[in-house]
Design a protein around this motif. Structure first.
Motif, PDB file in Angstrom:
ATOM      1  N   PHE A  20      -0.168   9.071 -32.874  1.00 23.35           N
ATOM      2  CA  PHE A  20      -0.617   8.052 -33.825  1.00 23.35           C
ATOM      3  C   PHE A  20       0.556   7.154 -34.188  1.00 23.35           C
ATOM      4  CE2 PHE A  20      -1.351   6.302 -38.002  1.00 23.35           C
ATOM      5  CZ  PHE A  20      -2.704   6.008 -38.030  1.00 23.35           C
ATOM      6  N   THR A  21       0.378   5.858 -34.046  1.00 29.59           N
ATOM      7  CA  THR A  21       1.398   4.900 -34.467  1.00 29.59           C
ATOM      8  C   THR A  21       0.735   3.769 -35.230  1.00 29.59           C
ATOM      9  OG1 THR A  21       1.225   3.659 -32.382  1.00 29.59           O
ATOM     10  CG2 THR A  21       2.913   5.377 -32.501  1.00 29.59           C
ATOM     11  N   ARG A  22       1.490   3.183 -36.118  1.00 27.03           N
ATOM     12  CA  ARG A  22       1.008   2.006 -36.839  1.00 27.03           C
ATOM     13  C   ARG A  22       2.091   0.939 -36.761  1.00 27.03           C
ATOM     14  NH1 ARG A  22      -2.962   0.843 -40.230  1.00 27.03           N
ATOM     15  NH2 ARG A  22      -3.563   2.985 -40.712  1.00 27.03           N
ATOM     16  N   GLY A  23       1.663  -0.295 -36.585  1.00 27.41           N
ATOM     17  CA  GLY A  23       2.615  -1.380 -36.474  1.00 27.41           C
ATOM     18  C   GLY A  23       3.521  -1.477 -37.690  1.00 27.41           C
ATOM     19  N   THR A  24       4.761  -1.864 -37.464  1.00 26.20           N
ATOM     20  CA  THR A  24       5.715  -2.059 -38.551  1.00 26.20           C
ATOM     21  C   THR A  24       5.652  -3.503 -39.025  1.00 26.20           C
ATOM     22  OG1 THR A  24       7.497  -2.688 -37.056  1.00 26.20           O
ATOM     23  CG2 THR A  24       7.197  -0.329 -37.496  1.00 26.20           C
ATOM     24  N   GLN A  25       6.495  -3.822 -40.003  1.00 24.90           N
ATOM     25  CA  GLN A  25       6.503  -5.197 -40.496  1.00 24.90           C
ATOM     26  C   GLN A  25       6.946  -6.176 -39.411  1.00 24.90           C
ATOM     27  OE1 GLN A  25       9.330  -4.915 -43.749  1.00 24.90           O
ATOM     28  NE2 GLN A  25      10.956  -5.794 -42.501  1.00 24.90           N
ATOM     29  N   ASP A  26       7.678  -5.661 -38.414  1.00 23.01           N
ATOM     30  CA  ASP A  26       8.104  -6.539 -37.328  1.00 23.01           C
ATOM     31  C   ASP A  26       6.936  -6.987 -36.456  1.00 23.01           C
ATOM     32  OD1 ASP A  26      10.742  -6.358 -38.105  1.00 23.01           O
ATOM     33  OD2 ASP A  26      11.145  -4.613 -36.851  1.00 23.01           O
ATOM     34  N   ALA A 106      -3.392   0.355 -36.536  1.00 23.54           N
ATOM     35  CA  ALA A 106      -3.048   1.675 -36.014  1.00 23.54           C
ATOM     36  C   ALA A 106      -3.498   1.781 -34.559  1.00 23.54           C
ATOM     37  CB  ALA A 106      -3.716   2.764 -36.844  1.00 23.54           C
ATOM     38  N   VAL A 107      -2.662   2.429 -33.742  1.00 21.29           N
ATOM     39  CA  VAL A 107      -2.977   2.693 -32.344  1.00 21.29           C
ATOM     40  C   VAL A 107      -2.836   4.195 -32.125  1.00 21.29           C
ATOM     41  CG1 VAL A 107      -2.343   2.257 -29.946  1.00 21.29           C
ATOM     42  CG2 VAL A 107      -2.128   0.434 -31.639  1.00 21.29           C
ATOM     43  N   ALA A 130      -6.479  14.872 -42.052  1.00 21.65           N
ATOM     44  CA  ALA A 130      -6.011  15.237 -43.387  1.00 21.65           C
ATOM     45  C   ALA A 130      -4.494  15.217 -43.474  1.00 21.65           C
ATOM     46  CB  ALA A 130      -6.550  16.619 -43.758  1.00 21.65           C
ATOM     47  N   THR A 131      -3.812  15.630 -42.397  1.00 21.91           N
ATOM     48  CA  THR A 131      -2.347  15.667 -42.408  1.00 21.91           C
ATOM     49  C   THR A 131      -1.764  14.276 -42.599  1.00 21.91           C
ATOM     50  OG1 THR A 131      -2.377  17.583 -40.928  1.00 21.91           O
ATOM     51  CG2 THR A 131      -0.305  16.374 -41.117  1.00 21.91           C
ATOM     52  N   LEU A 132      -2.373  13.289 -41.956  1.00 22.85           N
ATOM     53  CA  LEU A 132      -1.900  11.909 -42.073  1.00 22.85           C
ATOM     54  C   LEU A 132      -2.474  11.199 -43.295  1.00 22.85           C
ATOM     55  CD1 LEU A 132      -2.180  10.767 -38.336  1.00 22.85           C
ATOM     56  CD2 LEU A 132      -0.116  11.442 -39.567  1.00 22.85           C
ATOM     57  N   GLY A 133      -3.404  11.852 -43.983  1.00 24.09           N
ATOM     58  CA  GLY A 133      -4.019  11.229 -45.150  1.00 24.09           C
ATOM     59  C   GLY A 133      -4.987  10.122 -44.790  1.00 24.09           C
ATOM     60  N   ILE A 134      -5.621  10.247 -43.622  1.00 21.42           N
ATOM     61  CA  ILE A 134      -6.549   9.219 -43.154  1.00 21.42           C
ATOM     62  C   ILE A 134      -7.970   9.741 -43.278  1.00 21.42           C
ATOM     63  CG2 ILE A 134      -7.314   7.882 -41.154  1.00 21.42           C
ATOM     64  CD1 ILE A 134      -4.445   7.987 -40.145  1.00 21.42           C
ATOM     65  N   ARG A 150      -9.768  21.956 -14.563  1.00 20.93           N
ATOM     66  CA  ARG A 150     -10.847  22.820 -15.020  1.00 20.93           C
ATOM     67  C   ARG A 150     -11.085  22.723 -16.527  1.00 20.93           C
ATOM     68  NH1 ARG A 150      -9.734  28.426 -11.608  1.00 20.93           N
ATOM     69  NH2 ARG A 150     -10.077  27.520  -9.531  1.00 20.93           N
ATOM     70  N   ASP A 151     -10.032  22.323 -17.276  1.00 22.02           N
ATOM     71  CA  ASP A 151     -10.223  22.271 -18.726  1.00 22.02           C
ATOM     72  C   ASP A 151     -11.133  21.121 -19.151  1.00 22.02           C
ATOM     73  OD1 ASP A 151      -8.671  20.052 -18.346  1.00 22.02           O
ATOM     74  OD2 ASP A 151      -6.935  20.811 -19.450  1.00 22.02           O
ATOM     75  N   GLN A 152     -11.396  20.177 -18.216  1.00 18.38           N
ATOM     76  CA  GLN A 152     -12.342  19.090 -18.473  1.00 18.38           C
ATOM     77  C   GLN A 152     -11.992  18.287 -19.720  1.00 18.38           C
ATOM     78  OE1 GLN A 152     -15.133  18.107 -16.492  1.00 18.38           O
ATOM     79  NE2 GLN A 152     -13.903  19.331 -15.101  1.00 18.38           N
ATOM     80  N   LYS A 153     -10.707  18.157 -20.008  1.00 20.32           N
ATOM     81  CA  LYS A 153     -10.295  17.374 -21.161  1.00 20.32           C
ATOM     82  C   LYS A 153     -10.501  15.885 -20.896  1.00 20.32           C
ATOM     83  CE  LYS A 153      -8.494  20.330 -24.214  1.00 20.32           C
ATOM     84  NZ  LYS A 153      -8.879  20.399 -25.628  1.00 20.32           N
ATOM     85  N   VAL A 154     -10.785  15.155 -21.951  1.00 24.01           N
ATOM     86  CA  VAL A 154     -10.906  13.709 -21.881  1.00 24.01           C
ATOM     87  C   VAL A 154      -9.785  13.105 -22.725  1.00 24.01           C
ATOM     88  CG1 VAL A 154     -12.344  11.711 -22.389  1.00 24.01           C
ATOM     89  CG2 VAL A 154     -13.397  13.823 -21.599  1.00 24.01           C
ATOM     90  N   THR A 155      -8.977  12.223 -22.125  1.00 22.67           N
ATOM     91  CA  THR A 155      -7.910  11.540 -22.855  1.00 22.67           C
ATOM     92  C   THR A 155      -8.429  10.189 -23.329  1.00 22.67           C
ATOM     93  OG1 THR A 155      -6.217  12.622 -21.521  1.00 22.67           O
ATOM     94  CG2 THR A 155      -5.557  10.661 -22.741  1.00 22.67           C
ATOM     95  N   ILE A 156      -8.280   9.931 -24.615  1.00 25.81           N
ATOM     96  CA  ILE A 156      -8.866   8.742 -25.239  1.00 25.81           C
ATOM     97  C   ILE A 156      -7.765   7.906 -25.871  1.00 25.81           C
ATOM     98  CG2 ILE A 156     -10.435   7.923 -27.046  1.00 25.81           C
ATOM     99  CD1 ILE A 156     -11.952  10.587 -26.698  1.00 25.81           C
ATOM    100  N   LYS A 157      -7.802   6.598 -25.637  1.00 21.11           N
ATOM    101  CA  LYS A 157      -6.952   5.653 -26.354  1.00 21.11           C
ATOM    102  C   LYS A 157      -7.840   4.802 -27.252  1.00 21.11           C
ATOM    103  CE  LYS A 157      -3.219   5.201 -22.962  1.00 21.11           C
ATOM    104  NZ  LYS A 157      -2.442   4.241 -22.123  1.00 21.11           N
TER     105      LYS A 157
END
Length: 471
Positions: A20-26, A106-107, A130-134, A150-157
């Motif tokens: 998890f990232t969020r843009g800075t003031q830059d 946020a990305v 909850a950890t990030l307070g979102i 085999r774990d059939q995971k899906v990666t999401i952006k």
């Protein structure tokens, strides 16, 4: 178009491996300046005291005082719409751009099981952590990578959805007079190169890649290409820069060294998932001049905010180009699209070693630039056979997997991708102790003999690297 209250909610019980990232003031701006072509530029009264109008360039400026106070200086984003539109359309565009420019979005990326949530690119959901307070932040799915494991995971952006944000407090300022933009294209394209496209780039045909960088005047929208005076199409500019130091020949999968470029035009930071990287999500050419160029796949491009960018996670020597040493100053071209969907120029009528003249002219919606002319000798790059993969023995039968040359495959990663019936190599040659035993057209060979067997793919009279197995 969605109702926020009806959106599904993703919480920690559904996903893992969160980034998890969020843009800075830059990353935010204090002002937006939109320029467009209007048919209603007020010019005064006529002899009958009627209002008169003409067409021209109109400008609208929007200022965010909160962002201005946060930054401590004015940072303006300029957007030139380059088209005739009305004020209603400008307002719609401005409403969306304000949210992107004035708010640090946020990305995030995460993994989940499709049994818990089976995503589709473009889905809009609520995200809670909850950890990030979102709590129930609305996000839009931008990319989905499905695992072959085999774990059939899906990666999401995903990215925070701008349509769920409220209007920021802004002060809108409309300039009293239209600001006239200079659309003059006095300069030619800054850099132009012509390369023979390999068979992987243009399957089954002869083709050229004509790459150009945007003129320094900056208002060009693309470039036109002519070969020996015949117009062949319109193309988008390719970002480019030059190596700050030599990049030596090395491992096919360079995950440690990478390289840095400077003098950049249009280059932007990017990161690909492992799957997208293997399937050439971002491709580039390192050009040492003439036929000395190398096609690569890049996982990450990092912006150092000083005019330099570092390329890391490199698959080298793709599409039968040489994994070679490039001197400092060699030009790097980031291809405008995935190389395997890049639209090369069909030159099927050209003879091998034909001398041609390639004209490249930048344009905007008002005029064209001076023409850049490049002389080129065409040399067709034939298809390279890929080695067989996943060799196995069952009883007296040796079998293997035929590899594909389409859908993002190349002669480096092809052994991870299964071919369709129409994409396989022509045939395979079987060897034992360097003695040729047979040539087969299906991916299996039956024999009662034992020992070490080597299989090579054969295509258009060319042999692949051999793969061996003990029977």
């Amino acid at each position: 178009d969605y109702t926020e209250s009806s959106l599904a909610v993703l919480d920690e019980s559904i996903y893992d491996n969160l980034e998890f990232t969020r843009g800075t003031q830059d990353s935010i701006y204090s002002a937006l300046r939109i320029t467009w072509t209007s048919r209603h530029i007020y010019t005064g009264k006529d002899d009958d005291d009627n209002d008169t109008f003409t067409w021209g360039d109109a400008t609208y400026v929007c200022i965010n005082p909160a962002a201005l106070e946060t930054l401590g200086y004015n940072k303006e984003k300029n957007v030139d719409l380059k088209m005739f539109i009305d004020m209603k359309t400008v307002s719609l565009v401005l409403s969306r751009l304000k949210r992107r420019a004035f708010y640090p979005l946020a990305v995030l990326s995460f993994e989940c099981s499709p049994n818990s949530y089976d995503p589709v690119t473009g889905d809009v959901v609520k995200f809670t952590n909850a950890t990030l307070g979102i709590s129930e932040m609305v996000i839009r799915i931008t990319d989905v990578q499905r695992s072959d494991c085999r774990d059939q995971k899906v990666t999401i952006k995903a990215i925070q959805d701008i349509f769920a944000l409220g209007d920021e407090e802004v002060i809108d300022i409309t300039e009293d007079e239209a600001e006239i933009i200079d659309y003059t294209l006095e300069n030619e394209c800054q850099y132009v190169t012509v390369k023979d496209a390999s068979a992987e780039v243009a399957p089954g045909g002869k083709a050229l890649m004509v790459l150009a960088a945007q003129p320094s005047t900056g208002t060009a929208m693309g470039y036109n290409v002519k070969i020996d005076g015949q117009a062949l199409g319109t193309y988008s500019f390719s970002p480019t820069g030059t190596l700050t130091s030599a990049y030596a020949a090395g491992l096919t999968f360079d995950t440690d060294t990478g390289f840095t470029i400077t003098g950049c035009v249009g280059v932007e930071a990017t990161t690909n998932s492992i799957g997208a990287w293997q399937r050439c999500g971002t491709t580039a050419i390192i050009d040492s001049g003439g036929d000395n160029w190398e096609l690569i796949s890049v996982r990450t491009i990092t912006d150092h905010n000083d005019g330099t960018f570092t390329f890391s996670g490199i698959i080298r020597g793709m599409a039968d180009t040489p994994n070679m040493t490039h001197a400092s100053g060699a030009r790097v071209w980031v291809l405008a699209e995935d190389i395997f969907t890049y639209d090369p120029i069909d030159v099927s009528g050209l003879a091998l070693n034909a001398a041609i003249s390639v004209d490249v002219t930048a344009f905007n919606h008002r005029q064209s630039s001076p023409t850049t002319t490049v002389s080129h000798t065409y040399g067709y790059r034939p298809e390279t056979p890929y080695p067989p993969a996943n060799l196995t023995v069952s009883g007296n039968t040796i079998s293997w997997v035929a590899c594909t040359r389409h859908s993002g495959a190349h002669n480096v990663n092809a052994d991870t991708i299964t071919a369709s019936d129409s994409d396989t190599e022509g045939s395979w040659v079987i060897y034992q102790d360097n003695i040729e035993l047979a040539t087969v057209t299906t991916p299996e060979y039956t024999t009662t003999a034992t020992g070490i067997f080597t299989i090579k793919s054969l295509l258009n009279g060319r042999y692949s690297e051999g793969k061996s197995i003990t029977k």
